[in-house]
Design a protein around this motif. Structure first.
Motif, PDB file in Angstrom:
ATOM      1  N   ILE A 142     -41.924  76.105   4.106  1.00 44.23           N
ATOM      2  CA  ILE A 142     -41.037  74.589   4.595  1.00 44.23           C
ATOM      3  C   ILE A 142     -40.783  73.840   3.049  1.00 44.23           C
ATOM      4  CG2 ILE A 142     -41.406  72.013   5.019  1.00 44.23           C
ATOM      5  CD1 ILE A 142     -43.430  73.169   6.873  1.00 44.23           C
ATOM      6  N   ALA A 143     -41.268  73.538   1.462  1.00 45.93           N
ATOM      7  CA  ALA A 143     -41.464  73.793   0.490  1.00 45.93           C
ATOM      8  C   ALA A 143     -40.228  74.158  -0.168  1.00 45.93           C
ATOM      9  CB  ALA A 143     -42.413  73.503  -0.858  1.00 45.93           C
ATOM     10  N   ARG A 144     -40.308  75.713  -0.450  1.00 43.26           N
ATOM     11  CA  ARG A 144     -38.587  76.691  -0.527  1.00 43.26           C
ATOM     12  C   ARG A 144     -37.924  76.302   0.226  1.00 43.26           C
ATOM     13  NH1 ARG A 144     -40.932  80.282  -0.761  1.00 43.26           N
ATOM     14  NH2 ARG A 144     -40.696  81.289   1.332  1.00 43.26           N
ATOM     15  N   SER A 145     -37.302  75.841   1.589  1.00 43.62           N
ATOM     16  CA  SER A 145     -36.619  74.765   2.410  1.00 43.62           C
ATOM     17  C   SER A 145     -36.022  73.894   2.258  1.00 43.62           C
ATOM     18  CB  SER A 145     -37.344  75.247   4.022  1.00 43.62           C
ATOM     19  OG  SER A 145     -35.549  75.184   4.804  1.00 43.62           O
ATOM     20  N   LEU A 146     -36.233  72.838   1.391  1.00 34.98           N
ATOM     21  CA  LEU A 146     -36.307  71.540   1.478  1.00 34.98           C
ATOM     22  C   LEU A 146     -36.277  71.388   0.270  1.00 34.98           C
ATOM     23  CD1 LEU A 146     -39.073  69.503   2.877  1.00 34.98           C
ATOM     24  CD2 LEU A 146     -36.587  69.998   4.023  1.00 34.98           C
ATOM     25  N   LEU A 147     -36.319  72.448  -0.929  1.00 36.83           N
ATOM     26  CA  LEU A 147     -36.709  72.207  -2.696  1.00 36.83           C
ATOM     27  C   LEU A 147     -34.676  71.823  -2.772  1.00 36.83           C
ATOM     28  CD1 LEU A 147     -37.433  71.613  -4.966  1.00 36.83           C
ATOM     29  CD2 LEU A 147     -37.645  74.023  -5.852  1.00 36.83           C
ATOM     30  N   GLY A 174     -44.648  67.464  -1.711  1.00 35.95           N
ATOM     31  CA  GLY A 174     -44.413  66.389  -2.692  1.00 35.95           C
ATOM     32  C   GLY A 174     -43.972  66.521  -4.023  1.00 35.95           C
ATOM     33  N   ALA A 175     -45.185  67.888  -4.228  1.00 29.12           N
ATOM     34  CA  ALA A 175     -45.365  68.025  -5.465  1.00 29.12           C
ATOM     35  C   ALA A 175     -43.706  69.526  -6.176  1.00 29.12           C
ATOM     36  CB  ALA A 175     -46.772  68.744  -5.304  1.00 29.12           C
ATOM     37  N   ARG A 215     -38.170  61.522  -4.697  1.00 23.35           N
ATOM     38  CA  ARG A 215     -39.628  61.135  -4.414  1.00 23.35           C
ATOM     39  C   ARG A 215     -39.271  61.672  -2.283  1.00 23.35           C
ATOM     40  NH1 ARG A 215     -44.637  58.618  -4.247  1.00 23.35           N
ATOM     41  NH2 ARG A 215     -45.140  56.857  -2.247  1.00 23.35           N
ATOM     42  N   LEU A 216     -40.910  62.723  -1.937  1.00 25.20           N
ATOM     43  CA  LEU A 216     -40.627  62.702  -0.157  1.00 25.20           C
ATOM     44  C   LEU A 216     -41.264  61.213   0.037  1.00 25.20           C
ATOM     45  CD1 LEU A 216     -40.601  65.157   2.014  1.00 25.20           C
ATOM     46  CD2 LEU A 216     -43.102  65.110   1.206  1.00 25.20           C
ATOM     47  N   SER A 217     -40.345  61.330   1.400  1.00 30.55           N
ATOM     48  CA  SER A 217     -41.084  59.663   2.637  1.00 30.55           C
ATOM     49  C   SER A 217     -41.203  59.936   3.586  1.00 30.55           C
ATOM     50  CB  SER A 217     -39.877  58.634   2.249  1.00 30.55           C
ATOM     51  OG  SER A 217     -40.062  57.630   2.648  1.00 30.55           O
ATOM     52  N   LEU A 218     -42.034  60.279   4.023  1.00 35.02           N
ATOM     53  CA  LEU A 218     -42.512  60.318   5.558  1.00 35.02           C
ATOM     54  C   LEU A 218     -41.796  59.647   6.645  1.00 35.02           C
ATOM     55  CD1 LEU A 218     -46.099  61.409   6.008  1.00 35.02           C
ATOM     56  CD2 LEU A 218     -44.048  63.002   5.190  1.00 35.02           C
ATOM     57  N   HIS A 219     -41.206  59.827   7.243  1.00 32.46           N
ATOM     58  CA  HIS A 219     -40.221  59.296   8.617  1.00 32.46           C
ATOM     59  C   HIS A 219     -40.935  59.322  10.142  1.00 32.46           C
ATOM     60  CE1 HIS A 219     -36.791  58.597  12.086  1.00 32.46           C
ATOM     61  NE2 HIS A 219     -36.911  57.772  10.773  1.00 32.46           N
ATOM     62  N   PRO A 244     -50.796  59.429  -3.217  1.00 32.31           N
ATOM     63  CA  PRO A 244     -50.026  58.492  -2.794  1.00 32.31           C
ATOM     64  C   PRO A 244     -48.303  59.356  -4.134  1.00 32.31           C
ATOM     65  CG  PRO A 244     -51.764  57.427  -2.154  1.00 32.31           C
ATOM     66  CD  PRO A 244     -52.317  59.172  -2.846  1.00 32.31           C
ATOM     67  N   ALA A 245     -48.747  58.824  -5.112  1.00 28.78           N
ATOM     68  CA  ALA A 245     -47.970  59.556  -6.092  1.00 28.78           C
ATOM     69  C   ALA A 245     -47.470  60.968  -5.593  1.00 28.78           C
ATOM     70  CB  ALA A 245     -48.760  59.769  -7.480  1.00 28.78           C
ATOM     71  N   LEU A 246     -47.256  61.229  -4.487  1.00 26.54           N
ATOM     72  CA  LEU A 246     -46.494  62.218  -4.107  1.00 26.54           C
ATOM     73  C   LEU A 246     -45.508  61.626  -2.946  1.00 26.54           C
ATOM     74  CD1 LEU A 246     -48.524  65.744  -5.048  1.00 26.54           C
ATOM     75  CD2 LEU A 246     -46.970  64.420  -6.359  1.00 26.54           C
ATOM     76  N   VAL A 247     -46.371  61.256  -1.800  1.00 25.21           N
ATOM     77  CA  VAL A 247     -46.088  60.641  -0.316  1.00 25.21           C
ATOM     78  C   VAL A 247     -45.651  59.578  -0.621  1.00 25.21           C
ATOM     79  CG1 VAL A 247     -45.430  62.053   1.941  1.00 25.21           C
ATOM     80  CG2 VAL A 247     -46.624  63.320  -0.043  1.00 25.21           C
ATOM     81  N   GLY A 248     -44.454  59.169  -0.142  1.00 24.88           N
ATOM     82  CA  GLY A 248     -43.841  58.091   0.645  1.00 24.88           C
ATOM     83  C   GLY A 248     -43.832  57.240   2.186  1.00 24.88           C
ATOM     84  N   LEU A 249     -43.927  56.432   2.324  1.00 33.06           N
ATOM     85  CA  LEU A 249     -43.525  56.656   4.093  1.00 33.06           C
ATOM     86  C   LEU A 249     -42.164  54.953   4.177  1.00 33.06           C
ATOM     87  CD1 LEU A 249     -44.169  55.757   7.054  1.00 33.06           C
ATOM     88  CD2 LEU A 249     -45.363  53.920   6.471  1.00 33.06           C
ATOM     89  N   THR A 250     -41.232  56.323   5.602  1.00 28.63           N
ATOM     90  CA  THR A 250     -39.890  55.210   5.553  1.00 28.63           C
ATOM     91  C   THR A 250     -40.147  54.740   6.734  1.00 28.63           C
ATOM     92  OG1 THR A 250     -38.458  56.381   4.930  1.00 28.63           O
ATOM     93  CG2 THR A 250     -37.238  55.293   6.392  1.00 28.63           C
TER      94      THR A 250
END
Length: 323
Positions: free
Chosen positions: A114-119, A164-165, A173-177, A199-205
């Motif tokens: 997933i990380a590789r696909s989203l980068l 997120g890292a 920044r990564l944000s969760l919807h 919290p340093a890596l993942v936020g919220l939409t």
């Protein structure tokens, strides 16, 4: 308590693509971008997709259509927009280009894929002046074997920390919807998921209408998680799912597309629609109180007239939000 926050106005382009082959030509893209700019927005949010009928669905598809990322970004800026603000991607959706049937954030064995696909999406956004890679927090509730216990939530959180890292190195920044069908559209589940993520890596939409349809108050969600909210999706709704139809099998079709047992024609509307249930003035007051800054991306999913919806949202945006 504080002065107005520097909120930037963006618009989601996904509403211009109601059917698989409706938005494939460059001239259609240019027309949509011009409408978005003319309505007072300065950024555009793209939506992840796959295949030849979705030329704006992936960075590689944009390159194939326009020849290069730079050529597309030249078009974006020529129309009067400053940036591709953000990109929404659901890793659970199939990806033809990767021969993937979709990946689950609940499966630790799939986190690295997933990380590789989203980068590449994050790398594109960094070049495009964007700041948020928005991802579906959890799969649809109906598709999961119950219960969604703490262990599985922790697996999902670990996956998002990994993603997120990975994208943080790009400056994005990564944000969760949370959409109304998602297993995360539950107050306790959402709180538990956020507690397990960094919290340093993942936020919220915060998506106002999706939360409302699911029976959650977006203003209350903002009050509870304002320190994590780093992106906004703003649209209205006249309906709440009181019967739990969003949790029924294949709710994407039976509930969202077909309107459920009530035959709801549209679940989502422009902000400020008569009869709308979202308290936008109250949310705007909370944003000011917390000096919130970021992209407020307006949407009008299921609209029969994208240009008209953009104009209505643009009018409302310029009177609602400090910029």
């Amino acid at each position: 308590m504080s002065t107005a926050a520097p909120i930037r106005l963006g618009y989601a382009i996904n509403q211009w693509k109601p059917n698989f082959d409706d938005f494939t030509r460059v001239e259609q893209h240019e027309r949509a971008l011009k409408v978005i700019a003319a309505c007072g927005f300065t950024g555009v949010e793209l939506r992840g997709g796959t295949g030849r009928w979705d030329p704006l669905g992936r960075p590689a598809s944009i390159t194939a259509t326009y020849g290069s990322t730079g050529t597309f970004l030249d078009l974006v800026r020529r129309t009067g927009l400053a940036a591709v603000s953000s990109w929404y991607v659901d890793p659970g959706e199939p990806v033809d280009e990767e021969l993937s049937r979709g990946r689950s954030i609940l499966d630790p064995a799939q986190h690295s894929d997933i990380a590789r696909s989203l980068l590449p999406f994050a790398e594109f956004l960094a070049e495009a002046g964007g700041s948020r890679l928005v991802v579906r927090a959890l799969p649809a509730a109906w598709s999961l074997e119950p219960p969604l216990d703490r262990t599985r939530i922790a697996h999902a959180a670990a996956g998002w920390n990994t993603v997120g890292a990975a994208v943080a190195d790009t400056g994005v920044r990564l944000s969760l919807h949370v959409d109304c069908l998602s297993a995360a559209a539950d107050g306790n589940t959402l709180t538990a998921l956020l507690a397990e993520t960094d919290p340093a890596l993942v936020g919220l939409t915060l998506d106002t209408a999706e939360l409302t349809v699911a029976g959650l108050d977006p203003v209350q969600v903002f009050d509870t998680h304002h320190d994590r909210v780093d992106h906004l999706h703003l649209k209205d709704t006249r309906h709440v799912d009181m019967d739990g139809e969003r949790l029924a099998p294949y709710a994407e079709a039976s509930f969202l597309s077909e309107g459920g047992t009530r035959g709801v024609e549209r679940w989502f509307y422009e902000c400020g629609t008569a009869g709308g249930l979202v308290d936008f003035p109250a949310l705007a007051e909370r944003l000011r109180a917390h000096a919130w800054a970021g992209w407020a991306v307006f949407e009008s999913d299921q609209t029969p007239n994208p240009a008209r919806s953009a104009m209505l949202n643009g009018w409302y945006a310029q009177r609602l939000l400090p910029r």
